[in-house]
Scaffold this motif. Structure first.
Motif, PDB file in Angstrom:
ATOM      1  N   ASP A 187      81.256  65.826  71.735  1.00 32.89           N
ATOM      2  CA  ASP A 187      82.565  65.388  72.246  1.00 32.89           C
ATOM      3  C   ASP A 187      83.006  66.255  73.425  1.00 32.89           C
ATOM      4  O   ASP A 187      83.576  65.759  74.394  1.00 32.89           O
ATOM      5  CB  ASP A 187      83.628  65.483  71.144  1.00 32.89           C
ATOM      6  CG  ASP A 187      83.462  64.391  70.095  1.00 32.89           C
ATOM      7  OD1 ASP A 187      82.724  63.439  70.359  1.00 32.89           O
ATOM      8  OD2 ASP A 187      84.069  64.513  69.015  1.00 32.89           O
ATOM      9  N   ALA A 188      82.728  67.565  73.330  1.00 35.26           N
ATOM     10  CA  ALA A 188      83.190  68.501  74.369  1.00 35.26           C
ATOM     11  C   ALA A 188      82.482  68.286  75.707  1.00 35.26           C
ATOM     12  O   ALA A 188      83.016  68.651  76.747  1.00 35.26           O
ATOM     13  CB  ALA A 188      82.992  69.943  73.894  1.00 35.26           C
ATOM     14  N   VAL A 189      81.273  67.717  75.680  1.00 31.01           N
ATOM     15  CA  VAL A 189      80.554  67.489  76.940  1.00 31.01           C
ATOM     16  C   VAL A 189      80.676  66.030  77.400  1.00 31.01           C
ATOM     17  O   VAL A 189      79.988  65.609  78.322  1.00 31.01           O
ATOM     18  CB  VAL A 189      79.049  67.876  76.839  1.00 31.01           C
ATOM     19  CG1 VAL A 189      78.898  69.354  76.598  1.00 31.01           C
ATOM     20  CG2 VAL A 189      78.329  67.078  75.763  1.00 31.01           C
ATOM     21  N   GLU A 190      81.554  65.275  76.744  1.00 29.49           N
ATOM     22  CA  GLU A 190      81.682  63.852  77.065  1.00 29.49           C
ATOM     23  C   GLU A 190      82.694  63.645  78.193  1.00 29.49           C
ATOM     24  O   GLU A 190      83.893  63.474  77.947  1.00 29.49           O
ATOM     25  CB  GLU A 190      82.079  63.098  75.797  1.00 29.49           C
ATOM     26  CG  GLU A 190      82.163  61.589  75.957  1.00 29.49           C
ATOM     27  CD  GLU A 190      80.950  60.999  76.640  1.00 29.49           C
ATOM     28  OE1 GLU A 190      79.888  60.977  76.030  1.00 29.49           O
ATOM     29  OE2 GLU A 190      81.069  60.560  77.803  1.00 29.49           O
ATOM     30  N   VAL A 246      89.598  53.685  78.272  1.00 24.17           N
ATOM     31  CA  VAL A 246      89.369  53.838  76.822  1.00 24.17           C
ATOM     32  C   VAL A 246      88.722  55.198  76.536  1.00 24.17           C
ATOM     33  O   VAL A 246      89.138  55.928  75.622  1.00 24.17           O
ATOM     34  CB  VAL A 246      88.475  52.683  76.277  1.00 24.17           C
ATOM     35  CG1 VAL A 246      88.052  52.949  74.837  1.00 24.17           C
ATOM     36  CG2 VAL A 246      89.213  51.358  76.382  1.00 24.17           C
ATOM     37  N   ALA A 247      87.709  55.568  77.341  1.00 22.40           N
ATOM     38  CA  ALA A 247      87.011  56.845  77.124  1.00 22.40           C
ATOM     39  C   ALA A 247      87.948  58.021  77.350  1.00 22.40           C
ATOM     40  O   ALA A 247      87.929  59.006  76.604  1.00 22.40           O
ATOM     41  CB  ALA A 247      85.802  56.933  78.055  1.00 22.40           C
ATOM     42  N   ARG A 248      88.779  57.913  78.386  1.00 22.36           N
ATOM     43  CA  ARG A 248      89.717  59.002  78.686  1.00 22.36           C
ATOM     44  C   ARG A 248      90.747  59.148  77.551  1.00 22.36           C
ATOM     45  O   ARG A 248      91.045  60.259  77.125  1.00 22.36           O
ATOM     46  CB  ARG A 248      90.388  58.693  80.023  1.00 22.36           C
ATOM     47  CG  ARG A 248      91.668  59.438  80.303  1.00 22.36           C
ATOM     48  CD  ARG A 248      91.458  60.691  81.097  1.00 22.36           C
ATOM     49  NE  ARG A 248      92.719  61.391  81.234  1.00 22.36           N
ATOM     50  CZ  ARG A 248      92.861  62.677  81.288  1.00 22.36           C
ATOM     51  NH1 ARG A 248      91.807  63.445  81.223  1.00 22.36           N
ATOM     52  NH2 ARG A 248      94.028  63.243  81.407  1.00 22.36           N
ATOM     53  N   ARG A 249      91.274  58.031  77.078  1.00 23.89           N
ATOM     54  CA  ARG A 249      92.262  58.085  75.988  1.00 23.89           C
ATOM     55  C   ARG A 249      91.635  58.687  74.735  1.00 23.89           C
ATOM     56  O   ARG A 249      92.266  59.471  74.023  1.00 23.89           O
ATOM     57  CB  ARG A 249      92.798  56.679  75.688  1.00 23.89           C
ATOM     58  CG  ARG A 249      93.729  56.189  76.784  1.00 23.89           C
ATOM     59  CD  ARG A 249      94.260  54.829  76.474  1.00 23.89           C
ATOM     60  NE  ARG A 249      95.152  54.879  75.317  1.00 23.89           N
ATOM     61  CZ  ARG A 249      96.074  53.975  75.052  1.00 23.89           C
ATOM     62  NH1 ARG A 249      96.229  52.956  75.842  1.00 23.89           N
ATOM     63  NH2 ARG A 249      96.840  54.081  74.006  1.00 23.89           N
ATOM     64  N   SER A 250      90.402  58.336  74.483  1.00 30.85           N
ATOM     65  CA  SER A 250      89.710  58.864  73.311  1.00 30.85           C
ATOM     66  C   SER A 250      89.501  60.378  73.462  1.00 30.85           C
ATOM     67  O   SER A 250      89.667  61.131  72.499  1.00 30.85           O
ATOM     68  CB  SER A 250      88.381  58.106  73.177  1.00 30.85           C
ATOM     69  OG  SER A 250      87.500  58.780  72.407  1.00 30.85           O
ATOM     70  N   ALA A 251      89.154  60.815  74.684  1.00 32.94           N
ATOM     71  CA  ALA A 251      88.957  62.257  74.926  1.00 32.94           C
ATOM     72  C   ALA A 251      90.280  63.013  74.773  1.00 32.94           C
ATOM     73  O   ALA A 251      90.310  64.116  74.223  1.00 32.94           O
ATOM     74  CB  ALA A 251      88.367  62.475  76.321  1.00 32.94           C
ATOM     75  N   VAL A 252      91.366  62.403  75.256  1.00 35.07           N
ATOM     76  CA  VAL A 252      92.694  63.044  75.115  1.00 35.07           C
ATOM     77  C   VAL A 252      93.050  63.159  73.633  1.00 35.07           C
ATOM     78  O   VAL A 252      93.519  64.196  73.164  1.00 35.07           O
ATOM     79  CB  VAL A 252      93.774  62.238  75.885  1.00 35.07           C
ATOM     80  CG1 VAL A 252      95.170  62.720  75.532  1.00 35.07           C
ATOM     81  CG2 VAL A 252      93.541  62.346  77.391  1.00 35.07           C
ATOM     82  N   ALA A 253      92.776  62.096  72.873  1.00 37.64           N
ATOM     83  CA  ALA A 253      93.088  62.106  71.437  1.00 37.64           C
ATOM     84  C   ALA A 253      92.295  63.194  70.710  1.00 37.64           C
ATOM     85  O   ALA A 253      92.793  63.801  69.770  1.00 37.64           O
ATOM     86  CB  ALA A 253      92.796  60.735  70.831  1.00 37.64           C
ATOM     87  N   ARG A 254      91.056  63.439  71.159  1.00 44.05           N
ATOM     88  CA  ARG A 254      90.230  64.480  70.531  1.00 44.05           C
ATOM     89  C   ARG A 254      90.600  65.869  71.017  1.00 44.05           C
ATOM     90  O   ARG A 254      90.144  66.868  70.490  1.00 44.05           O
ATOM     91  CB  ARG A 254      88.743  64.250  70.869  1.00 44.05           C
ATOM     92  CG  ARG A 254      88.099  63.064  70.227  1.00 44.05           C
ATOM     93  CD  ARG A 254      86.590  63.143  70.400  1.00 44.05           C
ATOM     94  NE  ARG A 254      86.193  63.361  71.767  1.00 44.05           N
ATOM     95  CZ  ARG A 254      85.782  62.406  72.589  1.00 44.05           C
ATOM     96  NH1 ARG A 254      85.716  61.170  72.197  1.00 44.05           N
ATOM     97  NH2 ARG A 254      85.426  62.699  73.843  1.00 44.05           N
ATOM     98  N   GLY A 255      91.377  65.911  72.120  1.00 42.13           N
ATOM     99  CA  GLY A 255      91.746  67.198  72.709  1.00 42.13           C
ATOM    100  C   GLY A 255      90.655  67.787  73.580  1.00 42.13           C
ATOM    101  O   GLY A 255      90.611  68.997  73.802  1.00 42.13           O
ATOM    102  N   THR A 256      89.745  66.947  74.097  1.00 41.54           N
ATOM    103  CA  THR A 256      88.651  67.470  74.924  1.00 41.54           C
ATOM    104  C   THR A 256      88.776  67.052  76.390  1.00 41.54           C
ATOM    105  O   THR A 256      87.900  67.376  77.190  1.00 41.54           O
ATOM    106  CB  THR A 256      87.281  66.993  74.396  1.00 41.54           C
ATOM    107  OG1 THR A 256      87.272  65.565  74.335  1.00 41.54           O
ATOM    108  CG2 THR A 256      87.001  67.561  73.025  1.00 41.54           C
ATOM    109  N   ALA A 257      89.836  66.308  76.755  1.00 40.08           N
ATOM    110  CA  ALA A 257      89.970  65.862  78.156  1.00 40.08           C
ATOM    111  C   ALA A 257      90.660  66.936  78.992  1.00 40.08           C
ATOM    112  O   ALA A 257      91.447  67.696  78.474  1.00 40.08           O
ATOM    113  CB  ALA A 257      90.768  64.584  78.226  1.00 40.08           C
TER     114      ALA A 257
END
Lengths: 102, 187
Positions: free
Chosen positions: B22-25, B176-187
């Motif tokens: 997730d951190a490298v996504e 969608v990918a950006r929102r998912s990364a923000v939700a995971r706290g990795t963006a």
């Protein structure tokens, strides 16, 4: 046939060191701070475990600077990735043996 | 070692691996950059001069690649973890670009306007397999689907419709990918 528990490598099997190798298996390299955060360790504790892995040839350490900020990058060697795979294989074998699966 | 310990250890290893993946996504960045670039190419596609679109990509393509490389590397260094698949991505992206150019040169009729989406969609499917990403697979499949629909429908100004459709698909996937990364706290 060797029991899978006897195939576990003490250097790799230790919980923190296994965690370090698990993180590095998914990365080209990871910074000391990232590992510290992911594994919730103190500086000294993480340093000691990285040193053990480095001495065993399972990780390599590269120190450098980003601007004025010193940064330490750690990456798994080919031997480290192989050792992690072997460890995970032994663990799965152990579980299937206890469960009575082939 | 007890069975429960082994199960717990394997679970912990998988959790750490997933967290690092997730951190490298950072895939949302090129999806958004190239989605916008493709959308902006639509007016050039509607100009009745094949060279205009070519000149646009001659400028926009290298700029998009340079901005993406710089931004992703900066984000990776800030996060403290670097993706191990960068060489694989470089090979796949080079193959996508080469494939798109070759198809554009060799295909006839609507195929010359639409055909380039197939190597791009196929490349995204390969990236989906490397990243184990359902979103990348959806993006690749949608782009291939768009190409098939346009080949069958044969609209006039097919390259303009490709630009609108492909741009919309890439931007949607990027959001969608950006929102998912923000939700995971990795963006």
């Amino acid at each position: 046939v060797t029991h899978p528990a006897l195939q576990l490598d003490d250097v790799v099997h230790q919980r923190v060191r296994l965690g370090i190798l698990a993180v590095l298996a998914e990365a080209k390299r990871a910074e000391f701070g990232y590992l510290k955060d992911a594994l919730t360790l103190s500086d000294g504790n993480l340093s000691r475990h990285i040193q053990v892995l480095e001495e065993a040839g399972l990780v390599s350490v590269e120190k450098g600077y980003e601007g004025r900020r010193p940064r330490t990058w750690v990456s798994a060697t080919r031997r480290g990735r192989t050792a992690l795979d072997a460890e995970l294989r032994s663990l799965r074998e152990l579980i299937s043996r206890v469960d009575g699966r082939p | 070692m007890a069975d429960a310990d082994a199960i717990q250890t394997l679970g912990e290893v998988e959790r750490l691996r997933e967290r690092t993946r997730d951190a490298v996504e950072w895939g949302w960045f090129p999806l958004l950059i190239f989605g916008v670039a493709v959308l902006l190419s639509a007016p050039f596609a509607w100009i009745d001069d094949g060279a205009a679109l070519g000149y646009y990509w001659l400028v926009a393509g290298p700029i998009g690649v340079a901005v993406t490389l710089y931004a992703v590397r900066t984000l990776e260094i800030r996060a403290g973890v670097l993706d191990r698949h960068e060489m694989a991505y470089a090979v796949v992206i080079a193959a996508m670009v080469a494939g798109a150019i070759i198809v554009g040169w060799t295909a006839d009729g609507v195929g010359s306007d639409v055909g380039h989406v197939f190597p791009i969609g196929a490349g995204l499917l390969v990236i989906a397999a490397i990243d184990r990403s359902a979103l990348a697979a959806w993006t690749g499949a949608s782009i291939i689907g768009l190409g098939i629909v346009l080949l069958i429908a044969e609209p006039s100004n097919a390259d303009g419709w490709v630009a609108l459709g492909e741009g919309a698909i890439l931007i949607t996937a990027g959001v969608v990918a950006r929102r998912s990364a923000v939700a995971r706290g990795t963006a």
